[in-house]
Motif scaffolding. Structure first.
Motif, PDB file in Angstrom:
ATOM      1  N   SER A   1      -6.672 -14.379  -5.984  1.00  0.00           N
ATOM      2  CA  SER A   1      -8.032 -13.906  -6.204  1.00  0.00           C
ATOM      3  C   SER A   1      -8.721 -14.818  -7.197  1.00  0.00           C
ATOM      4  O   SER A   1      -8.057 -15.564  -7.930  1.00  0.00           O
TER       5      SER A   1
ATOM      6  N   ASN B   1      -3.286 -10.331 -12.601  1.00  0.00           N
ATOM      7  CA  ASN B   1      -2.079 -11.061 -13.000  1.00  0.00           C
ATOM      8  C   ASN B   1      -2.305 -12.565 -12.843  1.00  0.00           C
ATOM      9  O   ASN B   1      -2.533 -13.050 -11.741  1.00  0.00           O
TER      10      ASN B   1
ATOM     11  N   LYS C   1       0.826  -1.196   0.000  1.00  0.00           N
ATOM     12  CA  LYS C   1       0.000   0.000   0.000  1.00  0.00           C
ATOM     13  C   LYS C   1       0.869   1.257   0.000  1.00  0.00           C
ATOM     14  O   LYS C   1       0.542   2.254  -0.643  1.00  0.00           O
TER      15      LYS C   1
ATOM     16  N   ASN D   1      -1.139 -14.857 -10.037  1.00  0.00           N
ATOM     17  CA  ASN D   1      -1.759 -14.861  -8.710  1.00  0.00           C
ATOM     18  C   ASN D   1      -2.928 -15.854  -8.606  1.00  0.00           C
ATOM     19  O   ASN D   1      -3.763 -15.738  -7.707  1.00  0.00           O
TER      20      ASN D   1
ATOM     21  N   CYS E   1      -8.976   1.743  -3.991  1.00  0.00           N
ATOM     22  CA  CYS E   1      -8.705   0.675  -4.966  1.00  0.00           C
ATOM     23  C   CYS E   1      -9.509   0.879  -6.252  1.00  0.00           C
ATOM     24  O   CYS E   1      -9.211   0.260  -7.281  1.00  0.00           O
TER      25      CYS E   1
ATOM     26  N   ALA F   1       4.669  -5.125  -7.151  1.00  0.00           N
ATOM     27  CA  ALA F   1       3.854  -6.076  -6.372  1.00  0.00           C
ATOM     28  C   ALA F   1       4.490  -7.472  -6.337  1.00  0.00           C
ATOM     29  O   ALA F   1       4.672  -8.040  -5.248  1.00  0.00           O
ATOM     30  N   PRO F   2       4.892  -8.022  -7.498  1.00  0.00           N
ATOM     31  CA  PRO F   2       5.534  -9.346  -7.431  1.00  0.00           C
ATOM     32  C   PRO F   2       6.854  -9.298  -6.650  1.00  0.00           C
ATOM     33  O   PRO F   2       7.186 -10.240  -5.926  1.00  0.00           O
TER      34      PRO F   2
ATOM     35  N   ALA G   1       1.034   4.554 -11.053  1.00  0.00           N
ATOM     36  CA  ALA G   1       0.843   3.518 -10.036  1.00  0.00           C
ATOM     37  C   ALA G   1       0.670   2.133 -10.663  1.00  0.00           C
ATOM     38  O   ALA G   1       1.065   1.135 -10.065  1.00  0.00           O
TER      39      ALA G   1
ATOM     40  N   LEU H   1       2.049   1.843  -3.469  1.00  0.00           N
ATOM     41  CA  LEU H   1       0.902   2.188  -4.315  1.00  0.00           C
ATOM     42  C   LEU H   1       0.500   3.645  -4.091  1.00  0.00           C
ATOM     43  O   LEU H   1       0.371   4.422  -5.039  1.00  0.00           O
TER      44      LEU H   1
ATOM     45  N   MET I   1       0.611   6.809  -6.594  1.00  0.00           N
ATOM     46  CA  MET I   1      -0.626   7.503  -6.944  1.00  0.00           C
ATOM     47  C   MET I   1      -0.442   9.010  -6.724  1.00  0.00           C
ATOM     48  O   MET I   1      -0.880   9.822  -7.539  1.00  0.00           O
TER      49      MET I   1
ATOM     50  N   PRO J   1      -2.843   7.279 -11.291  1.00  0.00           N
ATOM     51  CA  PRO J   1      -3.008   5.847 -11.556  1.00  0.00           C
ATOM     52  C   PRO J   1      -2.087   5.307 -12.651  1.00  0.00           C
ATOM     53  O   PRO J   1      -1.645   4.172 -12.573  1.00  0.00           O
TER      54      PRO J   1
HETATM   55  C1  HEC Z   1      -3.003   2.111  -9.745  1.00  0.00           C
HETATM   56  C2  HEC Z   1      -3.851   0.985 -10.000  1.00  0.00           C
HETATM   57  C3  HEC Z   1      -4.182   0.082  -8.828  1.00  0.00           C
HETATM   58  C4  HEC Z   1      -4.767   0.424  -7.642  1.00  0.00           C
HETATM   59  C5  HEC Z   1      -5.186   1.806  -7.168  1.00  0.00           C
HETATM   60  C6  HEC Z   1      -4.938  -0.814  -6.916  1.00  0.00           C
HETATM   61  N1  HEC Z   1      -4.484  -1.870  -7.654  1.00  0.00           N
HETATM   62 FE1  HEC Z   1      -4.605  -3.848  -7.148  1.00  0.00          FE
HETATM   63  N2  HEC Z   1      -3.603  -4.327  -8.818  1.00  0.00           N
HETATM   64  C7  HEC Z   1      -3.145  -3.430  -9.756  1.00  0.00           C
HETATM   65  C8  HEC Z   1      -2.268  -4.116 -10.679  1.00  0.00           C
HETATM   66  C9  HEC Z   1      -1.550  -3.491 -11.871  1.00  0.00           C
HETATM   67  C10 HEC Z   1      -2.206  -5.457 -10.246  1.00  0.00           C
HETATM   68  C11 HEC Z   1      -1.382  -6.589 -10.822  1.00  0.00           C
HETATM   69  C12 HEC Z   1      -0.082  -6.668 -10.013  1.00  0.00           C
HETATM   70  C13 HEC Z   1       0.788  -7.809 -10.399  1.00  0.00           C
HETATM   71  O1  HEC Z   1       1.188  -7.869 -11.565  1.00  0.00           O
HETATM   72  O2  HEC Z   1       1.068  -8.628  -9.506  1.00  0.00           O
HETATM   73  C14 HEC Z   1      -3.062  -5.545  -9.074  1.00  0.00           C
HETATM   74  C15 HEC Z   1      -3.269  -6.730  -8.389  1.00  0.00           C
HETATM   75  C16 HEC Z   1      -3.989  -6.820  -7.223  1.00  0.00           C
HETATM   76  C17 HEC Z   1      -4.195  -8.052  -6.479  1.00  0.00           C
HETATM   77  C18 HEC Z   1      -3.622  -9.429  -6.796  1.00  0.00           C
HETATM   78  C19 HEC Z   1      -4.596 -10.321  -7.488  1.00  0.00           C
HETATM   79  C20 HEC Z   1      -4.667 -10.136  -8.980  1.00  0.00           C
HETATM   80  O3  HEC Z   1      -5.788  -9.922  -9.469  1.00  0.00           O
HETATM   81  O4  HEC Z   1      -3.621 -10.193  -9.671  1.00  0.00           O
HETATM   82  C21 HEC Z   1      -4.953  -7.728  -5.390  1.00  0.00           C
HETATM   83  C22 HEC Z   1      -5.435  -8.682  -4.316  1.00  0.00           C
HETATM   84  C23 HEC Z   1      -5.185  -6.297  -5.455  1.00  0.00           C
HETATM   85  N3  HEC Z   1      -4.603  -5.776  -6.592  1.00  0.00           N
HETATM   86  C24 HEC Z   1      -5.872  -5.602  -4.496  1.00  0.00           C
HETATM   87  C25 HEC Z   1      -5.933  -4.202  -4.474  1.00  0.00           C
HETATM   88  C26 HEC Z   1      -6.501  -3.469  -3.374  1.00  0.00           C
HETATM   89  C27 HEC Z   1      -7.112  -4.092  -2.123  1.00  0.00           C
HETATM   90  C28 HEC Z   1      -6.358  -2.143  -3.688  1.00  0.00           C
HETATM   91  C29 HEC Z   1      -6.731  -0.943  -2.821  1.00  0.00           C
HETATM   92  C30 HEC Z   1      -6.107  -0.892  -1.520  1.00  0.00           C
HETATM   93  C31 HEC Z   1      -5.720  -2.063  -4.984  1.00  0.00           C
HETATM   94  N4  HEC Z   1      -5.475  -3.336  -5.430  1.00  0.00           N
HETATM   95  C32 HEC Z   1      -5.471  -0.892  -5.660  1.00  0.00           C
HETATM   96  C33 HEC Z   1      -3.465  -2.103  -9.846  1.00  0.00           C
HETATM   97  C34 HEC Z   1      -4.014  -1.361  -8.828  1.00  0.00           C
END
Ligand code: HEC
Length: 214
Positions: free
Chosen positions: A110, A115, A69, A118, A170, A92-93, A84, A72, A76, A81
């Protein structure tokens, strides 16, 4: 991340890995072990290591969540975005890999994936569907938790899952009304993205932790 398909098969053959497991939601005290037996040779008695491992997982999850977080929100703020997404994509990975040490594996799973790396295994898929059911029944997502020690082909493993709720912050990337440019960037990197149309409070996925025990 190392996974054993044999373990998965064992788990598939396991009666309802998490059906009788859920702890009372409002009670943060560690509960006695449940459903420790998963194989023909397993003992149905409770494993004394479960409570300590669960406590360890409860320390690791917020650290991992905070690292994700933090990066992220910083991205942001500095670049919106579009920046981000790049950070999530690259970091994240890497953050999950950094958190996976001392025998632990830490990640996010999920059913509606962005991705494909995951994707849940059989144990995680069952926990996700149980959490989904509980969330639909009115349980608070942030309190959904499940821990158990499973006995597979490669020995005993501690497994732990914790619900990830969707928050307002999110929605820019996981909501139902994503900015077109942002959505375009997401689809460029994740052509099969399914991680949209979420509403605040819904179950986005789980933090999934595991550790080999022997
Ligand atoms: C700026 C855009 C952005 C925001 C805002 C964001 N995400 Fe994501 N999220 C992503 C991206 C891009 C990925 C793929 C990351 C990767 O390649 O592992 C992802 C992947 C995930 C995953 C892993 C499962 C999957 O579908 O690959 C989870 C769980 C998740 N996000 C939860 C959240 C939560 C909870 C929030 C808010 C606190 C949030 N995200 C906010 C862009 C975002």
């Amino acid at each position: 991340m190392p996974r054993s398909s044999l373990l998965v098969l064992t788990l598939l053959a396991t009666p309802a890995a998490c059906k009788d497991s859920p702890q009372p939601e409002a009670d943060p005290t560690p509960q006695p072990a449940t459903a420790a037996a998963t194989g023909p040779a397993a003992s149905p008695s409770e494993d004394p290591r479960l409570d300590a491992l669960r406590s360890e997982a409860r320390v690791k999850v917020p650290l991992f969540a905070k690292a994700l977080k933090g990066e992220l929100l910083a991205a942001m703020e500095s670049g919106g975005p579009t920046k981000a997404i790049e950070v999530c994509n690259l970091r994240a990975p890497a953050i999950a890999a950094e958190a996976s040490k001392d025998g632990w594996t830490v990640g996010r799973r999920s059913t509606k994936l962005r991705n494909p790396d995951n994707a849940p295994d059989a144990w995680e898929a069952e926990v996700l569907s149980d959490f989904e059911r509980r969330a639909n029944a009115g349980d608070r997502v942030e309190e959904l938790e499940f821990a158990e020690i499973v006995d597979g082909e490669d020995g005993k493993r501690f497994r732990y899952a914790k619900g990830i709720p969707v928050g307002g912050e999110c929605l820019a990337c996981h909501g139902g009304d994503i900015d077109l440019e942002v959505h375009g960037l997401i689809l460029e990197r994740y052509p099969n993205d399914r991680a949209i149309d979420y509403r605040p409070g819904q179950l986005r996925g789980i933090f999934s932790l595991e550790k080999g025990l022997e």
